[in-house]
Design an enzyme around this catalytic site. Structure first.
Site, PDB file in Angstrom:
ATOM      1  N   SER A  32       0.816  -1.229   0.000  1.00  0.00           N
ATOM      2  CA  SER A  32       0.000   0.000   0.000  1.00  0.00           C
ATOM      3  C   SER A  32       0.840   1.266   0.000  1.00  0.00           C
ATOM      4  O   SER A  32       1.592   1.502  -0.925  1.00  0.00           O
ATOM      5  CB  SER A  32      -0.992  -0.026   1.157  1.00  0.00           C
ATOM      6  OG  SER A  32      -1.916  -1.068   0.977  1.00  0.00           O
ATOM      7  N   ASP A  43      11.044   6.068  -9.180  1.00  0.00           N
ATOM      8  CA  ASP A  43      10.705   6.752 -10.431  1.00  0.00           C
ATOM      9  C   ASP A  43      11.355   8.119 -10.561  1.00  0.00           C
ATOM     10  O   ASP A  43      11.700   8.547 -11.652  1.00  0.00           O
ATOM     11  CB  ASP A  43       9.190   6.929 -10.556  1.00  0.00           C
ATOM     12  CG  ASP A  43       8.484   5.637 -10.936  1.00  0.00           C
ATOM     13  OD1 ASP A  43       9.149   4.594 -11.063  1.00  0.00           O
ATOM     14  OD2 ASP A  43       7.257   5.695 -11.098  1.00  0.00           O
ATOM     15  N   LYS A  58      -0.063  -4.477  -3.403  1.00  0.00           N
ATOM     16  CA  LYS A  58      -1.425  -4.082  -3.055  1.00  0.00           C
ATOM     17  C   LYS A  58      -1.611  -2.631  -3.434  1.00  0.00           C
ATOM     18  O   LYS A  58      -1.163  -1.734  -2.756  1.00  0.00           O
ATOM     19  CB  LYS A  58      -1.706  -4.279  -1.573  1.00  0.00           C
ATOM     20  CG  LYS A  58      -3.212  -4.263  -1.323  1.00  0.00           C
ATOM     21  CD  LYS A  58      -3.675  -3.387  -0.319  1.00  0.00           C
ATOM     22  CE  LYS A  58      -5.139  -3.348  -0.096  1.00  0.00           C
ATOM     23  NZ  LYS A  58      -5.760  -2.214  -0.697  1.00  0.00           N
TER      24      LYS A  58
END
Length: 128
Positions: A32, A43, A58
């Protein structure tokens, strides 16, 4: 019912100095919000992700609607994505179909590596 797309942006400069070294430790239980932070770090090329396992995967946003007779319905309203556009959700749910009750249940299928789209970090590194 649909939800409007919302973009959140900071009004201040990043608090992390570019010279700061950042490592995020992950394992198969990382899920999560921790995956969102890890994905953003990766990123945006502001640190490295270290771990021997892939994270849990998840990445669903779910709502729960109370129903009569002390029951409830849990439903998915969105998915979490990293800044490059990668979906964090690592499992696809597919309806079984068929005439028998047991055939109609949803089946969980892990997203295969060959089916993952290639994305690129801010500095052009390839990530999946």
């Amino acid at each position: 019912r649909g939800f409007p797309g919302v973009t959140y942006k900071s009004r201040v400069q990043p608090m992390l100095d570019e010279k700061t070294k950042l490592a995020v430790l992950v394992n198969g239980g990382t899920a999560s919000a921790a995956e969102i932070v890890s994905g953003a770090v990766q990123d945006l090329d502001v640190g490295v992700i270290v771990g021997s396992d892939k994270t849990f995967g998840k990445g669903l946003v779910q709502n729960v609607e109370e129903l009569p007779f002390d029951t409830a319905l849990k439903f998915t309203v969105a998915k979490y994505y990293t800044p490059s556009g990668r979906c964090i959700q690592g499992i696809n749910y597919v309806e079984g179909g068929g005439l028998k009750v047991e055939d109609g249940k949803y089946k969980a299928m892990k997203v295969a590596d060959k089916d993952k789209t290639v994305f690129y970090t801010k500095r052009g590194r390839e990530v999946k």
